[in-house]
Motif scaffolding. Sequence first.
Motif, PDB file in Angstrom:
ATOM      1  N   LYS A 153       0.831  -1.202   0.000  1.00 15.40           N
ATOM      2  CA  LYS A 153       0.000   0.000   0.000  1.00 15.40           C
ATOM      3  C   LYS A 153       0.865   1.252   0.000  1.00 15.40           C
ATOM      4  O   LYS A 153       0.559   2.257  -0.652  1.00 15.40           O
ATOM      5  CB  LYS A 153      -0.923  -0.003   1.218  1.00 15.40           C
ATOM      6  N   HIS A 154       1.969   1.182   0.752  1.00 10.94           N
ATOM      7  CA  HIS A 154       2.911   2.304   0.829  1.00 10.94           C
ATOM      8  C   HIS A 154       4.319   1.788   0.553  1.00 10.94           C
ATOM      9  O   HIS A 154       4.684   0.683   0.974  1.00 10.94           O
ATOM     10  CB  HIS A 154       2.883   2.973   2.199  1.00 10.94           C
ATOM     11  N   ILE A 155       5.117   2.590  -0.127  1.00  4.55           N
ATOM     12  CA  ILE A 155       6.515   2.257  -0.404  1.00  4.55           C
ATOM     13  C   ILE A 155       7.392   3.392   0.129  1.00  4.55           C
ATOM     14  O   ILE A 155       7.099   4.571  -0.105  1.00  4.55           O
ATOM     15  CB  ILE A 155       6.763   2.062  -1.908  1.00  4.55           C
ATOM     16  N   LEU A 156       8.441   3.026   0.847  1.00  4.39           N
ATOM     17  CA  LEU A 156       9.376   4.012   1.391  1.00  4.39           C
ATOM     18  C   LEU A 156      10.752   3.789   0.775  1.00  4.39           C
ATOM     19  O   LEU A 156      11.306   2.692   0.851  1.00  4.39           O
ATOM     20  CB  LEU A 156       9.476   3.889   2.911  1.00  4.39           C
ATOM     21  N   ILE A 157      11.310   4.833   0.166  1.00  2.00           N
ATOM     22  CA  ILE A 157      12.655   4.773  -0.406  1.00  2.00           C
ATOM     23  C   ILE A 157      13.644   5.321   0.622  1.00  2.00           C
ATOM     24  O   ILE A 157      13.528   6.466   1.065  1.00  2.00           O
ATOM     25  CB  ILE A 157      12.768   5.599  -1.706  1.00  2.00           C
ATOM     26  N   ALA A 158      14.610   4.484   0.991  1.00  2.00           N
ATOM     27  CA  ALA A 158      15.628   4.901   1.967  1.00  2.00           C
ATOM     28  C   ALA A 158      16.967   4.322   1.534  1.00  2.00           C
ATOM     29  O   ALA A 158      17.645   3.621   2.291  1.00  2.00           O
ATOM     30  CB  ALA A 158      15.241   4.430   3.363  1.00  2.00           C
ATOM     31  N   THR A 159      17.356   4.637   0.304  1.00  2.00           N
ATOM     32  CA  THR A 159      18.538   4.027  -0.307  1.00  2.00           C
ATOM     33  C   THR A 159      19.823   4.824  -0.108  1.00  2.00           C
ATOM     34  O   THR A 159      20.880   4.445  -0.621  1.00  2.00           O
ATOM     35  CB  THR A 159      18.297   3.818  -1.818  1.00  2.00           C
TER      36      THR A 159
END
Length: 452
Positions: free
Chosen positions: A134-140
Motif C-alpha cells: 500500500k505504501h513504499i518508502l525509499i531509503a537508499t
Amino acid sequence: MTFDYDLFVIGGGSGGVRAARIAASEGGAKVALAEEFRMGGTCVIRGCVPKKLMVFASGFSQMMEDGKSYGWDIRQNGFDWPKFKTHLETELDRLEAAYRRNAQNAGVTIYDSRAVLKDAHTVVLADGQTVSAKHILIATGGYPFVPDLPGRDLAMTSNEIFLQEELPKSILIVGGGYIACEFACILNGLGVEVTQFYRGAQILNGFDEEVRGHIGESMIDSGVSLSLGCDVMEMEQQDQGIWVKATSGKDRHYDAVLYATGRMPNTTGLGLEDLGVKLGRRGEILVDEWSQTSVPSIYAVGDVTDRINLTPVAIREGHAFADTVFGGKKVKADHTCVPGAVFTQPEYGYVGMTEEEARKDHSIEVYATAFKPMKTAFAGRSDRVLFKLIVDAETRKVLGCHIVAEGAAELIQLAAIAVKMGATKENFDRTVAVHPTIAEELVTMRTPVRTA
C-alpha cells in the motif's frame, strides 16, 4: 485492492530500518524491507561507525606521545592494521546482525535483494519476484562521487578504505569536505604520509569561516600536507605507484588515492522517474514536510532526499513517517537547529548558525576564545582549542555554538539542548563554571570580540 504488505521499504540503513520497525511494532503494519548489500547501511557498515573506530585508533599515537610527558614509560611498536581490521570486521558483523535481529523481532520480513519500482504499489526484486504494498518508502541513501577524469578507476572512496589489506605508506586525499578532512586526520594519525588537495580556497566549505581556518591550520601543524586551490588532472598506474598530475604542478607518485568529493543521492535505476516521482538537480527525491513524494503512495527519507544528510536525522525522518502513516499521529521531522560534528583532530562540534549565516538577518555579537588546553600544553604541544558563541544582539538568544577541541562532539550534544531551547547569553552567563575544564569557557566569555 489487496496488497502483500502495508509497507515495503527499499533500503536497510538507519532511516529505513527505523521506519520499518516502528510501523510494524507500534503501528501494527505488515512490513517488508529489501537491502541489496548489508543491513545497517552507510552509517553502520561503511560510514560513521567504522570511521569513528578509526578515529579512536588514530588518536592513540598522539596520546602515547603525551603520556611520556606525564611520566609514563611507553614504547611504541607501530600500528597493526590487520589486527585492527579483523576486530573492526567482527564489530561490524555484530552490528549488522543486531540491525537484522531487531527488525525481524519487530515483525519485519527482510529480503536480501535489490528492489526497484514497477508501479506506485509494486516492487520487483532481483530474482524477478514482484511484491505489492500500500505504501513504499525509499531509503537508499547516497554513494560517493568521483569525477570523470583519466585514471578515475585508480581511486578508492570512503566505501573502500575500510577494506584495504594493508595501509599505504603514502596517500593523496582529494576533497575538502568533512569526509576528506576526517580521513586525512585519521590516516595521518595512523602513520600514513597524507597529502590533501582541495580546489577551493579553504577546507570545510559551508561551515563557520573562523572554524575552517582554525582546523586547516591544525591539520597542517599535525603533519597533513594540505594544498588549497589544487585539483587532479589525471592519474596513471606506474611501477612507482599511482602517478598524479596536479593543476598546481605538484605531480608525484602515491601508494593510494582517496576521492572524497561529495556524495550523491542513490536513485539511479530505481524506476522513479518512469512513475512520475520528481527528482531534484542532483538526483535527490523531492519530498514534502511529511517525506511524501509527488506520487502519494511513495515516500522517502534520509540521504536520498538530500535534506540534512546525517544518520540521526534519517532516523527521525523514518520514525516521523511511521508515526504519521501508521501510528495515527501527524509528526514532522524537525530540521531546525540540528547539531553535528566533524571528527577531525581536534574535533569540531556545532549547533545553530554560523557567523556568516547569522549576519544576514540578525544584529549579532560574537564571543570567541582560543587557547592552549591544559592537557596538551603540559605535554608541550602547541595545539589550540576554539570556543565560539553567536548571539542575537536584540533578543540575546544564542544563535550558534561552535567548539573545536578534543571531545567537541560530546560537548556540543549537551550545549545543543540549551541552544535548541532558546537559551540566551545571560542563561549561559548565570551557569556556574566547572573548573578546571576547557568547556567552562562556554559560560565565562563576557565581552564580545566583534559585533555586526
